[in-house]
Design an enzyme around this catalytic site. Structure first.
Site, PDB file in Angstrom:
ATOM      1  N   VAL A  77      -3.907  60.026  39.268  1.00  0.00           N
ATOM      2  CA  VAL A  77      -5.160  60.158  39.664  1.00  0.00           C
ATOM      3  C   VAL A  77      -6.329  60.785  39.000  1.00  0.00           C
ATOM      4  O   VAL A  77      -5.959  61.720  37.573  1.00  0.00           O
ATOM      5  CB  VAL A  77      -4.527  61.777  40.592  1.00  0.00           C
ATOM      6  CG1 VAL A  77      -6.386  62.330  41.104  1.00  0.00           C
ATOM      7  CG2 VAL A  77      -3.887  61.163  41.398  1.00  0.00           C
ATOM      8  N   CYS A  78      -7.530  60.514  39.044  1.00  0.00           N
ATOM      9  CA  CYS A  78      -8.751  60.319  38.015  1.00  0.00           C
ATOM     10  C   CYS A  78      -8.613  62.121  37.909  1.00  0.00           C
ATOM     11  O   CYS A  78      -9.424  62.057  38.758  1.00  0.00           O
ATOM     12  CB  CYS A  78     -10.202  59.759  37.979  1.00  0.00           C
ATOM     13  SG  CYS A  78     -11.546  60.528  36.848  1.00  0.00           S
ATOM     14  N   VAL A  79      -9.220  62.788  36.933  1.00  0.00           N
ATOM     15  CA  VAL A  79      -9.053  64.287  36.733  1.00  0.00           C
ATOM     16  C   VAL A  79     -10.881  64.737  36.834  1.00  0.00           C
ATOM     17  O   VAL A  79     -10.763  65.765  38.032  1.00  0.00           O
ATOM     18  CB  VAL A  79      -8.942  64.867  35.475  1.00  0.00           C
ATOM     19  CG1 VAL A  79      -9.344  64.642  34.283  1.00  0.00           C
ATOM     20  CG2 VAL A  79      -8.565  66.317  34.749  1.00  0.00           C
ATOM     21  N   ALA A  82     -10.757  63.390  41.116  1.00  0.00           N
ATOM     22  CA  ALA A  82     -10.154  64.654  41.527  1.00  0.00           C
ATOM     23  C   ALA A  82     -10.292  66.341  41.233  1.00  0.00           C
ATOM     24  O   ALA A  82     -11.412  66.824  42.611  1.00  0.00           O
ATOM     25  CB  ALA A  82      -8.640  65.055  41.277  1.00  0.00           C
TER      26      ALA A  82
END
Lengths: 119, 135
Positions: A77-79, A82
């Site tokens: 999941v892209c930080v 997110a």
């Protein structure tokens, strides 16, 4: 063939995550390898541990979790995406991990095909 | 893990491998977040020393139009970032001619010099890439 998958839309509102899942499943059944699924844009919502669909509906989050566990798929999941949307370690479903966009680029470099699901 | 490389240790087995990456931008800069988050990918990707091109089609051509003022909608104007791309060695920027003309734009309307190419040439460009990311 080694596939990377990019999902750009959230669950339920949009079919992207469903189609990506069915694609991944079909590819695995055909003997291909999915090495990573990267969640970007609203796609990060596919990782929320707080997701509770009605009993008679598919559970998109847990379905990814199970597929990943059974076939050793890296769910990333892209930080940045997110944090913008309130997804953090504390509400992240088990089996997913939060990391940077570099994971997407690496997936593009390492896989034979990077397939995007979204608008 | 470093900020600049987006969670990747550069010593992993990506080193030395150069692929052709094309980022296709089709959406208007504001109204949805796609354009901004696409640019974030491009900037991170620059650290990987890949062969990068950017294409602007459909309403995506508005992303690189000069003189954007976003104060009225309380959203950050990120268009100056396109001017910084040169510093990341990202110099292959393409605008599709048909999309540009359909919106009454001309070459001098863009914030940085763009290569203007027709739809057929754009198709050929896409065909020549290893990875096409469309946002």
């Amino acid at each position: 063939m080694k596939f990377g998958i990019l999902i750009n839309e959230g669950p339920y509102t949009h079919q992207a995550s469903d189609t990506a899942y069915l694609f991944a499943k079909a590819a695995i059944e055909k003997g291909h390898k999915i090495h990573r699924v990267f969640f970007y844009h609203d796609g990060v919502y596919n990782s929320s541990r707080l997701t509770e669909p009605p009993q008679d509906d598919r559970h998109i989050v847990n379905r990814w979790q199970k597929l990943a566990k059974d076939h050793h798929i890296d769910l990333v999941v892209c930080v940045a995406a997110a944090l913008r949307r309130g997804i953090k370690e504390e509400n992240l479903q088990e089996g997913f991990r939060i990391s940077g966009l570099g994971q997407l680029i690496e997936s593009g470099i390492q896989s034979d095909r990077l397939v995007t699901f979204g608008d | 893990m470093t900020e600049a490389t987006g969670g990747i240790e550069m010593e992993e087995d990506t080193s030395g491998k150069v692929k052709k990456f094309l980022y296709v931008n089709r959406k208007a800069p504001y109204g949805t977040i796609y354009a901004l988050e696409s640019l974030e990918v491009v900037l991170i990707a620059a650290a990987f020393d890949q062969d990068v091109s950017l294409a602007f089609l459909d309403d995506g051509v508005y992303q690189v139009v000069k003189g954007q003022h976003t104060k009225g909608i309380d959203v950050k104007n990120f268009s100056p970032t396109y001017r910084a791309l040169e510093g990341y060695d990202i110099e292959k920027l393409y605008v599709e001619k048909e999309s540009m003309e359909a919106r009454g734009l001309k070459e001098s309307d863009f914030i940085v010099p763009m290569k203007i190419i027709g739809a057929q040439e754009m198709a050929d460009l896409m065909l020549s890439q290893d990875v096409v990311l469309s946002f």
